[in-house]
Design an enzyme around this catalytic site. Structure first.
Site, PDB file in Angstrom:
ATOM      1  N   ARG A 300       0.871  -1.178   0.000  1.00 10.88           N
ATOM      2  CA  ARG A 300       0.000   0.000   0.000  1.00 10.88           C
ATOM      3  C   ARG A 300       0.905   1.224   0.000  1.00 10.88           C
ATOM      4  O   ARG A 300       1.664   1.448   0.933  1.00 10.88           O
ATOM      5  CB  ARG A 300      -0.915  -0.009   1.225  1.00 10.88           C
ATOM      6  CG  ARG A 300      -1.835   1.206   1.351  1.00 10.88           C
ATOM      7  CD  ARG A 300      -2.732   1.362   0.124  1.00 10.88           C
ATOM      8  NE  ARG A 300      -3.806   2.318   0.343  1.00 10.88           N
ATOM      9  CZ  ARG A 300      -3.678   3.640   0.225  1.00 10.88           C
ATOM     10  NH1 ARG A 300      -2.501   4.156  -0.116  1.00 10.88           N
ATOM     11  NH2 ARG A 300      -4.709   4.427   0.429  1.00 10.88           N
ATOM     12  N   GLU A 308     -10.971   5.519  -5.809  1.00 10.20           N
ATOM     13  CA  GLU A 308     -11.349   4.118  -5.952  1.00 10.20           C
ATOM     14  C   GLU A 308     -11.840   3.851  -7.375  1.00 10.20           C
ATOM     15  O   GLU A 308     -12.554   4.661  -7.968  1.00 10.20           O
ATOM     16  CB  GLU A 308     -12.457   3.758  -4.953  1.00 10.20           C
ATOM     17  CG  GLU A 308     -12.072   3.929  -3.491  1.00 10.20           C
ATOM     18  CD  GLU A 308     -11.043   2.931  -3.028  1.00 10.20           C
ATOM     19  OE1 GLU A 308     -10.790   1.937  -3.757  1.00 10.20           O
ATOM     20  OE2 GLU A 308     -10.462   3.130  -1.946  1.00 10.20           O
ATOM     21  N   ARG A 366      -1.262  -5.509   4.514  1.00  5.38           N
ATOM     22  CA  ARG A 366      -0.475  -4.938   3.422  1.00  5.38           C
ATOM     23  C   ARG A 366       0.719  -4.165   3.977  1.00  5.38           C
ATOM     24  O   ARG A 366       0.629  -3.531   5.028  1.00  5.38           O
ATOM     25  CB  ARG A 366      -1.340  -4.003   2.574  1.00  5.38           C
ATOM     26  CG  ARG A 366      -2.539  -4.683   1.945  1.00  5.38           C
ATOM     27  CD  ARG A 366      -3.411  -3.685   1.196  1.00  5.38           C
ATOM     28  NE  ARG A 366      -3.946  -2.643   2.070  1.00  5.38           N
ATOM     29  CZ  ARG A 366      -4.814  -1.712   1.694  1.00  5.38           C
ATOM     30  NH1 ARG A 366      -5.242  -1.679   0.442  1.00  5.38           N
ATOM     31  NH2 ARG A 366      -5.253  -0.811   2.546  1.00  5.38           N
TER      32      ARG A 366
END
Length: 797
Positions: A300, A308, A366
Site C-alpha cells: 500500500r 477508488e 499490506r
C-alpha cells in the site's frame, strides 16, 4: 476511507507506575516493542483472588484495561479500578500466558515473537519443545507455523505430540494450549515429575468470549503443580491501548525482574532496511505487488490515496476530495492513476523503504511503504508516492507519516494549478450542509472541563451536560457538568468530546442519523469567535492521534471538511508545527496527543496564538493518563488555566442510540454568540469578509536588480467580499525590511502592486521607496501583519 479501517494502530509507548521495579516502557531501542494480547484472559493467585505478586507477574495490562466475565457464567474474578491486571505469570518452571500470542495471524511488528523466544531462552535454554495435541486442542502447532520456524531457526526443536506423557522424557519443555479435554491424574503426575526434574511447562489460555476457553482444565494442571497463580475465566479489554480492537490489549508494562524483554531480530520487516524488489503487478494507483524474498506482498503506497476504481466505488469517500462532488469523475481519474502506476512501475525493480512514524503493515496485512524507482535518471531516486500527488492523481492521506508536510505542499500546488483531477475542484461551489441554529449537541466519550485550581466558573462555560448526566472518576465534582470551557484572553477553548468524529455518521455505519445535530456549527463558531485572523482550519495529526484509539486526524473528519467548504473555509491536516505550516490558518483543532509535544512545537503554537490564531483543544474521557497529561501540557504552554478532567461523563437518559457513553445536551448558555448558524460574524477579524492574499511575487527584475527596482514587486489581492482597510498594515521580508501601508482601502476583488522602488502612489500602485532590492532571487518570505501586529500572510517562494 476512515483511517481506523485502514491502519489498526501505531505502537505508542506509555509509562504507568505500578510499584517499585514493575514497569518498563518499550520506547528504548534495546527493549522489545509493546506486546499485543489478542483475546486474552487475566491471571489470579492460587486462592482465585487478584494476583498482585510482583515476583510472579511478568507482564501487566496497561492501567486503561479492564476485565469482565464475558461468557456470563459467574466464574470470572473482576479486578478493581485501582488494581493492575496481570497477563503473564511465572513460578518455578511454569509460565502462564493469558493469550496465544504467536498464532499465524499475529502482527509481527509487535514484540510478541521476540518476547516468547526470550521466554524460551530464559526458561528452557535449548533443546526439544513438545507441543501438546492430545487433549482436543484447537490451537495445534500448525496454527503457529511462522513461530515454529522462527524457534527452530533459533536452535529449538519444536514437535507436535498426541502423547505428551510418553514423550516428556526426551523433552526440555512442553506447550499446552487450551485443552479441550482434562488431563488424567497419571498425566498430571507425569507433568509434575517433568517440572521437578527441570523441565519447563508453558500454558496458554484465551479469553472466555463465546465460552471457547478451557480455563478449568488449565487450572487443573497448574493447581496440581502447586504453583502460585491460576487462570481467570474472563476477558481483558482496553479501549485505549490496543492493537486495533479493544479485545487486543497492548502493553509495555513489563516486570523488570524477568529477563524476557530484550529486543532481538524478529519476524517483522526491518523498518530501517531498504528492500530492492521486483514489481509483479500494479493493482491500482496506490497498490502494487512485489516479490519480497520469494513471497508476493501487497504494497500500500504510503502517504496518499488515489480514487477508488468503479469496482470499489462503494469504498469511496467523496467528502475527502476537496471541491469535488462527482463520484463518476473520480472513478475516471482512478483509471488514470492506475495507468500511471502501470506506466511507471510495471515490471520494474524498485527500492522499498519504510517510515519510522508508521507501522510497516496496515490492518489488512499490506506493507506500508515508499517506492523509489528509476524514472529515467539511471538511478532509483524518484519517489513514486510523491509523484502521484504532484501529478494530481492522489490526495495526501493524513496519517502520521514523516513526509506529510512535503506531500501536503505538493498537493496544494497541484490543487492551485488545477493539475490532474484537481482541474474540476471548486471548493467555493461546494454545497452548504447542516448550517443552521444549534438546537442540540452530542459529546461522544466525554470528559468534563476544570481549571488548575478546581471547578471552572460558569461564566466561561457555554455548554453543560444535561442534569441526568453523571461523572465517573475525577477530583472535581459538579452539579451541572461543564463540557466546554473558554479562555478568551488566551484564545483557547477546551472541549470534552470529539464533536467532529465521522465514526458517528450513519453513512459510516453508525446506528442513528447524527446529521440532525449541530456539532459542526458549534465548533466552527467556537474556533472563529476566538480567532483574530482568517484562513484555514487545521487539525493536528502528527502527535500519534492517527494511530491511537482516541484522538482525531483529518482522516476522521471528512464530513466536517465538507461543512467547512460549504461556508467558505478550508480544512487541512498538519503534522508539523512551524511558522510556515501554521501561517495560513485561523484556528487549530488539537485532539488528545498520544505523543508529548516538544518545547519547539509548543513555542510554535504559542506564536501562532500570539499572531491571532485560536486553538481548540479536544479531549475525551476515554484516554489514559498520558494522553490527558499531554493535552493539558499544551493548555499550560498556551497560558490557559483550563484542563481536561480525569473523569468520564455518561448519561443514561439523554444520549445517542441508548448508549450512555454518547451523551446529548441542549443545556446552552446563549449569552455566548455560538449558537446561531455560521455566517462568519463571530470571527475576531475586524475587516468583515475582506481577505488579503498574495497574487504574484516578481522577485527577479530584468537585468541588474539595483538598476530596475520597480520590476521587483508583489501583487496583493482582496479576494473577500468586502473592502479591506489596510491602513498601517505592514509588509516584511525575512530580515525585517518593513513597508507600512499609508491610509489605504482595497476594494473587494481589487489588486494593488507594491513596487520596491520609488513612484507616486495610486489606487492600484504603491511604492516602497527602497534604494536596493528587497526580495531575494534565491527565495524569501512575504510577511503581512495587520494594524494590531497580527500575522495575516506568510507566503514563501
Amino acid at each position: 476511507m476512515h483511517r481506523r479501517a485502514f491502519i489498526g494502530t501505531l505502537a505508542a509507548a506509555t509509562t504507568v507506575s505500578l510499584g517499585d521495579g514493575v514497569v518498563e516502557t518499550a520506547a528504548a531501542a534495546e527493549t522489545i516493542e509493546p506486546l499485543v494480547f489478542d483475546s486474552t484472559a487475566s491471571l489470579l493467585d492460587s486462592n482465585d483472588d487478584e494476583l498482585a505478586d510482583e515476583s510472579v507477574v511478568a507482564v501487566w495490562a496497561e492501567d486503561t484495561a479492564t476485565n469482565s466475565d464475558s461468557d456470563g457464567d459467574g466464574d470470572g474474578v473482576i479486578y478493581g479500578d485501582e488494581s493492575s491486571i496481570p497477563l503473564v505469570a511465572v513460578d518455578a518452571g511454569v509460565v502462564g500466558f493469558g493469550s496465544m500470542l504467536v498464532e499465524d495471524e499475529t502482527n509481527w511488528q509487535a514484540g510478541n515473537e521476540e518476547f516468547l523466544l526470550n521466554v524460551f531462552d530464559a526458561e528452557v535454554g535449548t533443546g526439544t519443545v513438545l507441543w501438546d495435541e492430545g487433549h482436543g486442542q484447537y490451537y495445534t502447532l500448525s496454527k503457529f507455523s511462522q513461530f515454529h520456524a522462527y524457534a527452530e531457526e533459533n536452535g529449538y526443536d519444536v514437535a507436535a505430540t498426541t502423547s505428551l506423557t510418553d514423550d516428556l522424557s526426551d523433552a526440555d519443555a512442553a506447550v499446552v494450549t487450551s485443552p479441550g479435554t482434562a488431563f488424567t491424574d497419571e498425566e498430571l503426575d507425569a507433568l509434575s515429575t517433568f517440572v521437578d526434574d527441570g523441565g519447563t511447562l508453558l500454558l496458554f489460555d484465551q479469553s472466555d468470549y463465546g465460552n471457547y476457553d478451557e480455563t478449568a482444565n488449565l487450572n487443573d494442571v497448574v493447581g496440581s503443580l502447586g504453583r502460585g497463580f491460576r487462570f481467570n475465566d474472563d476477558e481483558v479489554v482496553d479501549d485505549i491501548e490496543n492493537g486495533g480492537q479493544p479485545y487486543q490489549p497492548r502493553t509495555d508494562e513489563f516486570g523488570t525482574e524477568f529477563d524476557y524483554f530484550a529486543a532481538r531480530e524478529g519476524l517483522g520487516l526491518d523498518p530501517e532496511e531498504t528492500y530492492t524488489v521486483p514489481v509483479t503487478d500494479v493493482i491500482d494507483g496506490d497498490t502494487v505487488k512485489v516479490d519480497l524474498d520469494g513471497t508476493v506482498e501487497n504494497i500500500r503506497v504510503l502517504g496518499l490515496d488515489t480514487p477508488e476504481t468503479s469496482g470499489n466505488s462503494q469504498y469511496e469517500q467523496i467528502r475527502e476530495w476537496e471541491g469535488i462532488e462527482d463520484t463518476a469523475y473520480l472513478e475516471a481519474w482512478a483509471d488514470e492513476a492506475t495507468n500511471f502506476g502501470v506506466d511507471e512501475l510495471a515490471d520494474e525493480t524498485v527500492d522499498l523503504t519504510f517510515d519510522t512514524e508508521e507501522p510497516t503493515r496496515d490492518a489488512f496485512g499490506r506493507i506500508l511503504g515508499y517506492i523509489y524507482y528509476d524514472a529515467g535518471s539511471g538511478a532509483r531516486d524518484t519517489l513514486y508516492n510523491r509523484r502521484c500527488v504532484e501529478e494530481g492523481l492522489a490526495r495526501v492521506y493524513d496519517s502520521g507519516f514523516s513526509k506529510h508536510t512535503a506531500f501536503r505542499a505538493a498537493e496544494e500546488a497541484a490543487r492551485s494549478d488545477g493539475t490532474g483531477l484537481w482541474a474540476e475542484s471548486d471548493p467555493e461551489d461546494t454545497s452548504e450542509i447542516r448550517n443552521r441554529a444549534v438546537d442540540d449537541l452530542f459529546f461522544p466519550k466525554a470528559a468534563s472541563v476544570r481549571t488548575t485550581t478546581g471547578a471552572v466558573d460558569d461564566a466561561r462555560v457555554p455548554v453543560v451536560a444535561e442534569s441526568t448526566a453523571t461523572q465517573e472518576g475525577g477530583d472535581v465534582a459538579y452539579d451541572r457538568i461543564p463540557l466546554v470551557g473558554v479562555d478568551d484572553d488566551a484564545r483557547v477553548a477546551l472541549v470534552g468530546g470529539e464533536l467532529v468524529d465521522e465514526s458517528y455518521e450513519s453513512e459510516e455505519g453508525f446506528a442513528v442519523d447524527t446529521s440532525t445535530y449541530e456539532n459542526f456549527v458549534f465548533v466552527t463558531n467556537l474556533l472563529d469567535s476566538l480567532s483574530a485572523t482568517t484562513g484555514d482550519v487545521l487539525v493536528d495529526g502528527g502527535r500519534g492521534q492517527f494511530g491511537a484509539s482516541y484522538g482525531l486526524s483529518a482522516e476522521d473528519a471528512a464530513y466536517y471538511l465538507r461543512f467547512l467548504e460549504g461556508v467558505g473555509i478550508g480544512f487541512e491536516g498538519v503534522n508539523e508545527f512551524t511558522a510556515e505550516t501554521l501561517s495560513s490558518a485561523r484556528a487549530l483543532l488539537l485532539s488528545t496527543p498520544a505523543d508529548a509535544l516538544s518545547d519547539e512545537e509548543l513555542d510554535a503554537l504559542s506564536s501562532f496564538r500570539d499572531d491571532g490564531g485560536s486553538v481548540v483543544l479536544v479531549g475525551t474521557g476515554w484516554t489514559g493518563s498520558e494522553g490527558r497529561d499531554n493535552l493539558n501540557a499544551v493548555a499550560d504552554a498556551l497560558g490557559t488555566d483550563l484542563r481536561l478532567s480525569a473523569d468520564r461523563v455518561t448519561d443514561e437518559s439523554n444520549n445517542l442510540d441508548g448508549d450512555a457513553e454518547l451523551p446529548t445536551t441542549t443545556a446552552f448558555d446563549t449569552s455566548f454568540d455560538l449558537f446561531s448558524a455560521y455566517d462568519g460574524s463571530s470571527s475576531g477579524d475586524d475587516d468583515e469578509n475582506g481577505e488579503l492574499v498574495v497574487a504574484e511575487i516578481h522577485e527577479d527584475a530584468e537585468g541588474n536588480d539595483y538598476d530596475n527596482l520597480n520590476d521587483e514587486y508583489v501583487v496583493f489581492e482582496n479576494v473577500g467580499e468586502s473592502p479591506l482597510d489596510l491602513t498601517d498594515w505592514q509588509v516584511k521580508d525575512e530580515v525585517d525590511k518593513t513597508y507600512t501601508f499609508p491610509t489605504f482601502t482595497l476594494d473587494a476583488g481589487a489588486q494593488v502592486t507594491l513596487y520596491t522602488g520609488s513612484g507616486t502612489d495610486t489606487d492600484t500602485e504603491l511604492y516602497w521607496g527602497q534604494s536596493a532590492p528587497v526580495w531575494n532571487n534565491s527565495g524569501d518570505t512575504v510577511y503581512v501583519y495587520d494594524d494590531t501586529g497580527v500575522l495575516m500572510i506568510a507566503e514563501s517562494y
